[in-house]
Design a protein around this motif. Structure first.
Motif, PDB file in Angstrom:
ATOM      1  N   LEU A 182     -34.251-118.431  -7.410  1.00  0.00           N
ATOM      2  CA  LEU A 182     -34.700-119.040  -8.664  1.00  0.00           C
ATOM      3  C   LEU A 182     -34.554-120.555  -8.620  1.00  0.00           C
ATOM      4  O   LEU A 182     -35.437-121.282  -9.093  1.00  0.00           O
ATOM      5  CB  LEU A 182     -33.899-118.474  -9.844  1.00  0.00           C
ATOM      6  CG  LEU A 182     -34.271-117.081 -10.325  1.00  0.00           C
ATOM      7  CD1 LEU A 182     -33.289-116.599 -11.375  1.00  0.00           C
ATOM      8  CD2 LEU A 182     -35.676-117.067 -10.871  1.00  0.00           C
ATOM      9  N   ALA A 183     -33.454-121.042  -8.065  1.00  0.00           N
ATOM     10  CA  ALA A 183     -33.246-122.485  -7.977  1.00  0.00           C
ATOM     11  C   ALA A 183     -34.304-123.145  -7.095  1.00  0.00           C
ATOM     12  O   ALA A 183     -34.839-124.201  -7.438  1.00  0.00           O
ATOM     13  CB  ALA A 183     -31.849-122.782  -7.442  1.00  0.00           C
ATOM     14  N   ARG A 184     -34.627-122.513  -5.965  1.00  0.00           N
ATOM     15  CA  ARG A 184     -35.667-123.065  -5.089  1.00  0.00           C
ATOM     16  C   ARG A 184     -37.028-123.058  -5.777  1.00  0.00           C
ATOM     17  O   ARG A 184     -37.807-124.014  -5.660  1.00  0.00           O
ATOM     18  CB  ARG A 184     -35.734-122.262  -3.787  1.00  0.00           C
ATOM     19  CG  ARG A 184     -34.654-122.609  -2.825  1.00  0.00           C
ATOM     20  CD  ARG A 184     -34.890-121.988  -1.443  1.00  0.00           C
ATOM     21  NE  ARG A 184     -33.623-121.827  -0.779  1.00  0.00           N
ATOM     22  CZ  ARG A 184     -32.980-120.664  -0.635  1.00  0.00           C
ATOM     23  NH1 ARG A 184     -33.510-119.559  -1.072  1.00  0.00           N
ATOM     24  NH2 ARG A 184     -31.812-120.631  -0.029  1.00  0.00           N
ATOM     25  N   ILE A 213     -37.687-123.127  -9.039  1.00  0.00           N
ATOM     26  CA  ILE A 213     -37.713-124.132 -10.100  1.00  0.00           C
ATOM     27  C   ILE A 213     -37.837-125.531  -9.503  1.00  0.00           C
ATOM     28  O   ILE A 213     -38.613-126.367 -10.004  1.00  0.00           O
ATOM     29  CB  ILE A 213     -36.463-124.003 -10.997  1.00  0.00           C
ATOM     30  CG1 ILE A 213     -36.531-122.693 -11.794  1.00  0.00           C
ATOM     31  CG2 ILE A 213     -36.333-125.189 -11.933  1.00  0.00           C
ATOM     32  CD1 ILE A 213     -35.269-122.355 -12.536  1.00  0.00           C
ATOM     33  N   ALA A 214     -37.104-125.794  -8.422  1.00  0.00           N
ATOM     34  CA  ALA A 214     -37.160-127.099  -7.787  1.00  0.00           C
ATOM     35  C   ALA A 214     -38.561-127.373  -7.223  1.00  0.00           C
ATOM     36  O   ALA A 214     -39.084-128.486  -7.366  1.00  0.00           O
ATOM     37  CB  ALA A 214     -36.121-127.207  -6.682  1.00  0.00           C
ATOM     38  N   ILE A 267     -30.174-116.027  -7.497  1.00  0.00           N
ATOM     39  CA  ILE A 267     -29.896-117.341  -8.085  1.00  0.00           C
ATOM     40  C   ILE A 267     -30.429-118.442  -7.173  1.00  0.00           C
ATOM     41  O   ILE A 267     -31.056-119.397  -7.642  1.00  0.00           O
ATOM     42  CB  ILE A 267     -28.393-117.510  -8.365  1.00  0.00           C
ATOM     43  CG1 ILE A 267     -27.969-116.514  -9.441  1.00  0.00           C
ATOM     44  CG2 ILE A 267     -28.067-118.923  -8.782  1.00  0.00           C
ATOM     45  CD1 ILE A 267     -26.492-116.480  -9.714  1.00  0.00           C
ATOM     46  N   GLU A 268     -30.228-118.298  -5.860  1.00  0.00           N
ATOM     47  CA  GLU A 268     -30.739-119.289  -4.916  1.00  0.00           C
ATOM     48  C   GLU A 268     -32.264-119.306  -4.923  1.00  0.00           C
ATOM     49  O   GLU A 268     -32.887-120.368  -4.882  1.00  0.00           O
ATOM     50  CB  GLU A 268     -30.233-119.015  -3.499  1.00  0.00           C
ATOM     51  CG  GLU A 268     -28.751-119.240  -3.318  1.00  0.00           C
ATOM     52  CD  GLU A 268     -27.930-117.998  -3.632  1.00  0.00           C
ATOM     53  OE1 GLU A 268     -28.506-116.991  -4.083  1.00  0.00           O
ATOM     54  OE2 GLU A 268     -26.712-118.053  -3.434  1.00  0.00           O
TER      55      GLU A 268
END
Length: 87
Positions: free
Chosen positions: A76-78, A80-81, A73-74
């Motif tokens: 994927l968030a990085r 996407i950001a 999850i971390e």
């Protein structure tokens, strides 16, 4: 009865310890997730809806990977950001 400002009745609560919470939740919801996926998959197979079975299987695998692979999850968030140019 008068209580002093720093009596034990007004003492701040101990810090919340969330260490191991993710492991507990994975251990609790993991079997429940697998049973639900199995029942729905068997329903689609017995009703001969092969297309829906394959769609459901792909979605179940994606959800399983997102929740059960550590730190995905971390990551994927990085990703996407950085793709959006936020970072």
């Amino acid at each position: 009865m008068h209580l002093a400002p720093y009596s034990t009745a007004y003492a701040p609560a101990a810090e919340l310890n969330t260490e191991g919470l993710a492991d507990f939740l994975r251990g609790f919801f993991g079997p429940l997730f697998l049973v639900t996926v199995s029942v729905v998959a068997l329903f689609f197979l017995f009703t001969k809806e092969v297309t829906r079975f394959v769609q459901f299987l792909v979605i179940a695998i994606i959800v399983g990977v997102i929740f059960y692979v550590p730190n995905i999850i971390e990551a994927l968030a990085r990703a996407i950001a950085s793709a959006l140019g936020v970072v």
